[in-house]
Design a protein around this motif. Structure first.
Motif, short mmCIF file in Angstrom:
data_model
loop_
_atom_site.label_atom_id
_atom_site.label_comp_id
_atom_site.label_asym_id
_atom_site.label_seq_id
_atom_site.Cartn_x
_atom_site.Cartn_y
_atom_site.Cartn_z
N LYS A 8 15.65 39.32 -41.60
CA LYS A 8 16.85 39.97 -41.68
C LYS A 8 17.51 40.22 -40.50
CE LYS A 8 16.81 40.00 -46.59
NZ LYS A 8 17.49 38.71 -46.81
N THR A 9 18.68 40.60 -40.07
CA THR A 9 19.13 41.36 -39.37
C THR A 9 18.92 43.09 -39.56
OG1 THR A 9 21.77 41.22 -39.60
CG2 THR A 9 20.59 39.38 -37.70
N LYS A 10 19.79 43.69 -38.79
CA LYS A 10 19.87 45.53 -39.08
C LYS A 10 21.29 45.31 -39.84
CE LYS A 10 20.42 49.96 -37.23
NZ LYS A 10 19.73 50.71 -35.73
N GLU A 12 22.26 43.53 -41.84
CA GLU A 12 22.13 42.90 -43.53
C GLU A 12 21.28 43.83 -44.13
OE1 GLU A 12 21.18 37.98 -43.36
OE2 GLU A 12 20.41 39.01 -41.08
N LYS A 13 20.56 43.91 -43.35
CA LYS A 13 19.06 45.81 -43.96
C LYS A 13 19.28 46.68 -44.79
CE LYS A 13 14.65 44.49 -40.95
NZ LYS A 13 14.05 44.54 -40.11
N VAL A 14 21.15 47.08 -44.28
CA VAL A 14 21.75 48.18 -44.13
C VAL A 14 22.96 47.39 -45.23
CG1 VAL A 14 24.11 49.78 -43.92
CG2 VAL A 14 22.23 48.87 -42.01
N LEU A 15 23.21 46.61 -45.76
CA LEU A 15 23.90 46.20 -46.69
C LEU A 15 22.95 45.72 -47.84
CD1 LEU A 15 26.18 43.41 -44.36
CD2 LEU A 15 26.87 45.50 -45.66
N LEU A 16 22.11 45.70 -47.45
CA LEU A 16 21.05 45.01 -48.56
C LEU A 16 20.91 47.07 -49.24
CD1 LEU A 16 18.93 43.41 -50.38
CD2 LEU A 16 17.35 43.92 -48.51
N MET A 17 20.83 47.35 -48.50
CA MET A 17 20.34 48.26 -49.34
C MET A 17 21.58 48.95 -49.89
SD MET A 17 17.07 49.14 -48.51
CE MET A 17 16.52 50.76 -49.59
N GLN A 96 21.41 27.79 -35.77
CA GLN A 96 20.36 28.92 -36.26
C GLN A 96 20.99 30.11 -36.31
OE1 GLN A 96 17.03 28.65 -33.49
NE2 GLN A 96 15.87 27.16 -35.24
N ARG A 97 22.58 30.21 -35.50
CA ARG A 97 23.07 30.84 -34.83
C ARG A 97 24.24 30.94 -36.09
NH1 ARG A 97 24.59 29.70 -29.51
NH2 ARG A 97 26.28 29.81 -30.41
N LEU A 98 24.62 30.03 -36.80
CA LEU A 98 25.57 30.22 -37.92
C LEU A 98 24.47 30.01 -38.74
CD1 LEU A 98 27.44 27.12 -36.78
CD2 LEU A 98 28.44 28.90 -36.59
N TYR A 99 23.66 29.78 -38.74
CA TYR A 99 22.92 30.60 -40.20
C TYR A 99 23.17 32.12 -40.67
CZ TYR A 99 18.80 31.58 -43.34
OH TYR A 99 18.53 31.63 -44.59
N ILE A 100 22.49 32.49 -39.65
CA ILE A 100 22.25 33.87 -39.43
C ILE A 100 24.06 34.43 -39.47
CG2 ILE A 100 22.03 36.14 -38.68
CD1 ILE A 100 19.55 34.25 -36.44
N HIS A 101 24.76 33.95 -38.92
CA HIS A 101 26.27 34.83 -39.16
C HIS A 101 26.48 34.23 -40.72
CE1 HIS A 101 30.62 34.82 -38.18
NE2 HIS A 101 31.00 33.16 -39.26
N ARG A 103 24.75 34.75 -43.43
CA ARG A 103 23.86 35.28 -44.28
C ARG A 103 24.55 36.79 -43.96
NH1 ARG A 103 17.63 34.56 -41.75
NH2 ARG A 103 18.57 36.10 -41.31
N ILE A 104 24.68 36.88 -43.26
CA ILE A 104 25.88 38.48 -42.75
C ILE A 104 27.37 38.63 -43.31
CG2 ILE A 104 27.31 39.94 -41.33
CD1 ILE A 104 24.47 38.83 -39.03
#
Length: 165
Positions: A8-10, A12-17, A96-101, A103-104
């Motif tokens: 997870k990107t930073k 994503e982690k903040v939004l998850l919390m 891969q970049r679009l997948y991360i995008h 997810r965000i």
């Protein structure tokens, strides 16, 4: 490279919390005010934010459980790379970049929806307790503006990411 896209990107982690905090806040708030709620509370509001449907006080639990369901669904869905609709001619690196995008984007939408539901729980209780008369006329347009704004932003950004290469 597969391991790096699972990380997870930073943001994503903040939004998850933030999402978890919003969910917990909904359930805690309902628990704290439960004994104060009257037996009949608003369960639906019209487009002007005025209550137009009423039910038992247990109906206030619908929003926290809808939030929990959305949280579980979007969290699980974001773990499946093939769930995202990528263009036909996409390279593995672009995918891969679009997948991360994607997810965000889903993380932002998840958090926004949970906080809208949190506001709904709070405002429903305020109306039920006689401290407010409704949601307010601007709540729905603001929510829709935020949600559609997020979708448009991430769609345009995703298109630009795809076209760069």
């Amino acid at each position: 490279m597969l391991a790096s896209i699972k990380e997870k990107t930073k943001s994503e982690k903040v939004l998850l919390m933030l999402s978890i905090f919003g969910l917990v806040a909904m359930f805690v708030y309902v628990t704290l005010i439960w004994s104060e709620l009257p037996e009949t509370i608003p369960r639906h509001f019209n487009s002007k934010g005025e209550p137009d449907g009423f039910g038992g006080k247990g109906s206030i639990l619908v929003l926290p459980f809808v939030g929990l369901g959305i949280f579980i669904l979007t969290t699980l869905l974001s773990q499946i790379p093939n769930a995202f609709n990528d263009p036909d001619r996409v390279t593995e690196e672009q995918k891969q970049r679009l997948y991360i995008h994607g997810r965000i984007c889903m993380s932002f939408l998840q958090t926004q929806i949970i906080y809208f539901l949190l506001y709904g729980v709070w405002q429903t209780a305020q109306v039920a307790l006689g401290k407010a008369s409704g949601l307010g006329i601007y709540v729905l347009p603001i929510f829709l503006f935020i949600i559609f704004g997020t979708i448009i932003y991430f769609t345009v950004r995703g298109q630009r990411m795809y076209r760069k290469e």
